[in-house]
Design an enzyme around this catalytic site. Structure first.
Site, PDB file in Angstrom:
ATOM      1  N   ASN A   7       0.525  62.923  72.317  1.00 36.10           N
ATOM      2  CA  ASN A   7       0.634  63.927  71.267  1.00 36.10           C
ATOM      3  C   ASN A   7       1.115  63.247  69.993  1.00 36.10           C
ATOM      4  OD1 ASN A   7       1.814  65.877  69.474  1.00 36.10           O
ATOM      5  ND2 ASN A   7       1.688  67.393  71.133  1.00 36.10           N
ATOM      6  N   HIS A  10       4.050  64.056  65.655  1.00 31.82           N
ATOM      7  CA  HIS A  10       5.203  63.614  64.856  1.00 31.82           C
ATOM      8  C   HIS A  10       4.942  62.356  64.046  1.00 31.82           C
ATOM      9  CE1 HIS A  10       7.229  67.060  66.202  1.00 31.82           C
ATOM     10  NE2 HIS A  10       7.006  66.751  67.462  1.00 31.82           N
ATOM     11  N   HIS A  43      -1.078  69.554  67.878  1.00 24.76           N
ATOM     12  CA  HIS A  43      -0.685  70.950  67.797  1.00 24.76           C
ATOM     13  C   HIS A  43      -0.863  71.417  66.359  1.00 24.76           C
ATOM     14  CE1 HIS A  43       2.715  74.111  68.589  1.00 24.76           C
ATOM     15  NE2 HIS A  43       1.579  74.668  68.261  1.00 24.76           N
ATOM     16  N   ARG A  45      -0.189  73.943  64.075  1.00 27.52           N
ATOM     17  CA  ARG A  45       0.686  75.103  63.984  1.00 27.52           C
ATOM     18  C   ARG A  45       0.295  76.013  62.832  1.00 27.52           C
ATOM     19  NH1 ARG A  45       5.795  75.744  66.096  1.00 27.52           N
ATOM     20  NH2 ARG A  45       6.411  74.256  67.741  1.00 27.52           N
ATOM     21  N   ARG A  49       3.361  72.563  59.744  1.00 26.82           N
ATOM     22  CA  ARG A  49       4.521  71.710  59.443  1.00 26.82           C
ATOM     23  C   ARG A  49       4.225  70.234  59.686  1.00 26.82           C
ATOM     24  NH1 ARG A  49       8.675  73.646  64.127  1.00 26.82           N
ATOM     25  NH2 ARG A  49       7.986  75.669  63.324  1.00 26.82           N
ATOM     26  N   GLU A  70      -3.771  71.907  70.775  1.00 25.65           N
ATOM     27  CA  GLU A  70      -2.771  72.928  71.099  1.00 25.65           C
ATOM     28  C   GLU A  70      -2.734  73.934  69.955  1.00 25.65           C
ATOM     29  OE1 GLU A  70       0.875  70.802  71.596  1.00 25.65           O
ATOM     30  OE2 GLU A  70       0.560  70.575  73.741  1.00 25.65           O
ATOM     31  N   THR A 101       8.588  73.867  70.576  1.00 23.07           N
ATOM     32  CA  THR A 101       8.247  74.898  71.547  1.00 23.07           C
ATOM     33  C   THR A 101       9.439  75.204  72.443  1.00 23.07           C
ATOM     34  OG1 THR A 101       5.963  74.173  71.500  1.00 23.07           O
ATOM     35  CG2 THR A 101       6.626  75.484  73.400  1.00 23.07           C
ATOM     36  N   GLU A 151      -0.741  74.009  81.858  1.00 16.19           N
ATOM     37  CA  GLU A 151       0.158  72.900  81.556  1.00 16.19           C
ATOM     38  C   GLU A 151       1.557  73.403  81.813  1.00 16.19           C
ATOM     39  OE1 GLU A 151      -0.386  70.533  78.055  1.00 16.19           O
ATOM     40  OE2 GLU A 151       1.750  70.050  77.943  1.00 16.19           O
ATOM     41  N   HIS A 191       6.202  68.358  77.638  1.00 15.00           N
ATOM     42  CA  HIS A 191       7.303  68.790  76.760  1.00 15.00           C
ATOM     43  C   HIS A 191       8.624  68.145  77.161  1.00 15.00           C
ATOM     44  CE1 HIS A 191       8.969  71.002  73.400  1.00 15.00           C
ATOM     45  NE2 HIS A 191      10.065  71.002  74.114  1.00 15.00           N
TER      46      HIS A 191
HETATM   47  C1  LIG Z   1       3.716  72.735  73.630  1.00 17.74           C
HETATM   48  C2  LIG Z   1       4.594  71.552  73.494  1.00 17.74           C
HETATM   49  O1  LIG Z   1       5.537  71.369  74.192  1.00 17.74           O
HETATM   50  C3  LIG Z   1       4.283  70.546  72.472  1.00 17.74           C
HETATM   51  O2  LIG Z   1       3.073  69.996  72.732  1.00 17.74           O
HETATM   52  C4  LIG Z   1       4.275  71.120  71.084  1.00 17.74           C
HETATM   53  O3  LIG Z   1       3.461  70.321  70.267  1.00 17.74           O
HETATM   54  C5  LIG Z   1       5.699  71.120  70.574  1.00 17.74           C
HETATM   55  O4  LIG Z   1       5.675  71.480  69.222  1.00 17.74           O
HETATM   56  P1  LIG Z   1       6.037  70.340  68.139  1.00 17.74           P
HETATM   57  O5  LIG Z   1       5.064  69.221  68.363  1.00 17.74           O
HETATM   58  O6  LIG Z   1       5.860  71.044  66.827  1.00 17.74           O
HETATM   59  O7  LIG Z   1       7.444  69.918  68.453  1.00 17.74           O
HETATM   60  N1  LIG Z   2       2.510  69.836  75.513  1.00 17.55           N
HETATM   61  C1  LIG Z   2       3.505  68.793  75.432  1.00 17.55           C
HETATM   62  C2  LIG Z   2       3.136  67.810  74.373  1.00 17.55           C
HETATM   63  O1  LIG Z   2       1.992  67.754  73.934  1.00 17.55           O
HETATM   64  C3  LIG Z   2       4.148  66.868  73.868  1.00 17.55           C
HETATM   65  O2  LIG Z   2       5.429  67.414  73.922  1.00 17.55           O
HETATM   66  P1  LIG Z   2       6.629  66.416  73.501  1.00 17.55           P
HETATM   67  O3  LIG Z   2       6.484  65.171  74.340  1.00 17.55           O
HETATM   68  O4  LIG Z   2       6.430  66.097  72.043  1.00 17.55           O
HETATM   69  O5  LIG Z   2       7.893  67.179  73.790  1.00 17.55           O
END
Ligand SMILES: CC(=O)[C@@H](O)[C@H](O)COP(=O)(O)O
Ligand SMILES: NCC(=O)COP(=O)(O)O
Length: 236
Positions: A7, A10, A43, A45, A49, A70, A101, A151, A191
């Site tokens: 993911n 960030h 994700h 959003r 952000r 996401e 989340t 998930e 997560h």
């Molecule tokens: C659903 C989840 O747990 C994450 O994939 C999500 O992306 C968290 O949101 P942020 O990335 O904005 O922290």
């Molecule tokens: N769905 C979880 C994800 O994509 C990443 O979550 P995190 O490792 O950033 O908390």
């Protein structure tokens, strides 16, 4: 052995801190794939952000593994998904005030809406994963609304510190995985997974893909993204 979805939200958080053009999450996705990522997760959003619409559209063209989008189950996001056509969509809960989340999506409490969104997306050839807590009723409802994947939210496991609590939360994830598979669902998890807590989740029988972001990007800031991804792959 599960695959790794990286993911890259960030990476975009750092860019958005200055509202500038770097670091580019699209470049990060290329490097993550070269380092062994099995998929890229982003994700988009409602408040934009971090990830931007431009990022998602470019990633659709650049990603060579698979792109997991996401998103909240809103009309706006469904329209974007139908246009971009990611390899799969993960429906997640969203609150503008949240830092990240905070829990799983409530499927059981809105089955008609979920059935409609799942059907719209899967009829367009986009498999749907539902980001849920490992609760029996939510797993049951996920199968009922026709999703191909769930998930499991690993946040409760990631947040506990005592060994007994870790084992309890891990058992909940393992039992949820077994229940889901018995219902014909495929199972991912994510997560709060880190370099210190991921391996036991990776060992859960039937676990298909782990989506991990914040911990990988945090390490990447110090050692570089390719090394951060390789080290997480090695753990899994
Ligand atoms: C659903 C989840 O747990 C994450 O994939 C999500 O992306 C968290 O949101 P942020 O990335 O904005 O922290
Ligand atoms: N769905 C979880 C994800 O994509 C990443 O979550 P995190 O490792 O950033 O908390």
């Amino acid at each position: 052995m599960p695959t790794l979805g990286v993911n890259i939200d960030h990476i975009a958080t750092i860019r958005q801190a200055r509202r500038t053009v770097e670091p580019d999450p699209v470049a990060a996705a290329v490097l993550a794939e070269l380092a062994g990522a099995d998929g890229i997760t982003v994700h988009l959003r409602e408040d934009r952000r971090h990830m931007q619409d431009r990022d998602v559209r470019l990633l659709r063209q650049m990603v060579r593994t698979h792109l997991n989008l996401e998103m909240a189950a809103t009309d706006e996001m469904v329209a974007i998904a139908l246009d971009v056509k990611p390899d799969y969509v993960t429906l997640v809960p969203e609150r503008r005030e949240e830092v990240t989340t905070e829990g799983g999506l409530d499927i059981a409490g809105q089955t008609d809406r979920m059935k409609s969104v799942v059907n719209t997306l899967q009829s367009a050839g986009i498999p749907v994963s539902l980001f849920i807590d490992a609760a029996s009723d939510q797993i049951e409802a996920s199968a009922q609304v026709g999703a191909q994947f769930i998930e499991l939210h690993t946040g409760p496991y990631a947040e506990v510190k005592a060994e007994a609590d870790c084992h309890r939360e891990l058992d909940i994830l393992a039992q949820g995985t077994a229940q889901a598979i018995a219902l014909g669902l495929r199972v991912n998890a994510g997560h709060g997974l880190t370099y210190w807590n991921t391996t036991p989740v990776a060992r859960i029988p039937g676990m298909e893909e782990l989506n991990i972001g914040h911990s990988i990007v945090s390490r990447a800031v110090l050692v570089g993204l390719e090394r951060a991804v390789r080290e997480m792959k090695a753990l899994i």
